[in-house]
Design a protein around this motif. Structure first.
Motif, short mmCIF file in Angstrom:
data_model
loop_
_atom_site.label_atom_id
_atom_site.label_comp_id
_atom_site.label_asym_id
_atom_site.label_seq_id
_atom_site.Cartn_x
_atom_site.Cartn_y
_atom_site.Cartn_z
N THR A 55 10.97 0.58 3.04
CA THR A 55 9.52 0.50 3.18
C THR A 55 9.06 -0.95 3.06
O THR A 55 9.70 -1.77 2.42
N HIS B 94 6.53 3.15 -2.37
CA HIS B 94 7.71 2.28 -2.43
C HIS B 94 8.72 2.82 -3.44
O HIS B 94 9.93 2.84 -3.17
N ILE C 139 7.19 2.93 6.89
CA ILE C 139 8.53 3.43 6.59
C ILE C 139 9.42 3.11 7.78
O ILE C 139 9.10 3.46 8.92
#
Length: 241
Positions: free
Chosen positions: A224, A213, A237
């Motif tokens: 994300t 992240h 993603i």
């Protein structure tokens, strides 16, 4: 005065509890203050497991960026005499644990400054265990090494009467794993940006998901999110609209 939104969350680790709290609040980590209420404990070596518990409080819009942990001494980029004494204590403590486990290995300490964009520098002690055939100390999804880290941190924090930031590693395993995850995240982000199709990474523990992240939070074309439950929780993603 405006009442700040606050919730408590639990998880197998502090990072997992924080992730659950962020999901519940639907905010990013740098938009909350985190107070660790209970670090929890892994169920290894006959120790009864206990979940970690944290309190998340949403910051006011004017709050500075970065994570603030209530009750924690602000980290600096240089260790002082107290830090060095705590480091010696931590090294000795971990070495004694390994000796009792009949593991032939040496503990090598070093200081490291972790710098994440938008956050304050974080001074931490790295205790790297070195020896031969130490795979047993890592365990499934780093469970064993995380338990060693928890016990060592708990003992040292009680001695110095504050939460002491330390990382237990085995032959640089965590450092290599972190680098691999960041590089993987960047490669997958470029694939998502090019194909405009989401990609789900392998299931991973909370602290590894957080690395992904952070690595991609400022990416211009992807974002994300964590999906799934328990051991199957993973990072996806997603292309930005």
């Amino acid at each position: 005065m405006e009442q700040l939104q606050s919730i408590e969350a639990v998880g197998a680790t502090v990072d997992e509890a924080v992730e659950r709290g962020l999901d519940a609040l639907n905010v990013k980590r740098d938009n909350v203050m985190v107070e660790v209420l209970d670090e929890g404990i892994h169920g290894v070596g006959g120790i009864r497991p206990r979940e970690a518990r944290v309190r998340l409080t949403v910051k006011r819009p004017s709050s500075p960026a970065g994570i603030q942990i209530a009750g924690e001494v602000q980290a600096t980029t240089e260790p002082d005499a107290d830090d060095d004494a705590a480091a010696q204590n931590a090294t000795q403590t971990l070495q004694e644990i390994l000796d009792k486990m009949r593991i032939k290995a040496d503990v090598v300490p070093r200081w490291d400054v972790q710098q994440v964009q938008g956050e304050k520098p974080d001074l931490r002690l790295i205790l790297d265990i070195r020896g031969d055939d130490l795979g047993i100390l890592i365990g499934r999804q780093s469970e064993t090494i995380d338990a060693l880290q928890y016990i060592t941190r708990l003992v040292v924090s009680r001695e110095v009467e504050r939460r002491f930031n330390l990382i237990v590693d085995v032959e640089g395993y965590k450092a290599r794993r972190e680098n691999q995850l960041v590089q993987l995240a960047k490669r997958m982000a470029e694939r998502v940006a090019s194909t405009r199709k989401s990609v789900a990474l392998e299931p991973m523990p909370a602290h590894e998901r957080r690395l992904v992240h952070i690595a991609l939070r400022d990416h211009p074309t992807v974002t994300t999110e964590s999906v799934g439950r328990g051991d199957r929780r993973k990072v996806t993603i997603i292309p930005k609209r």
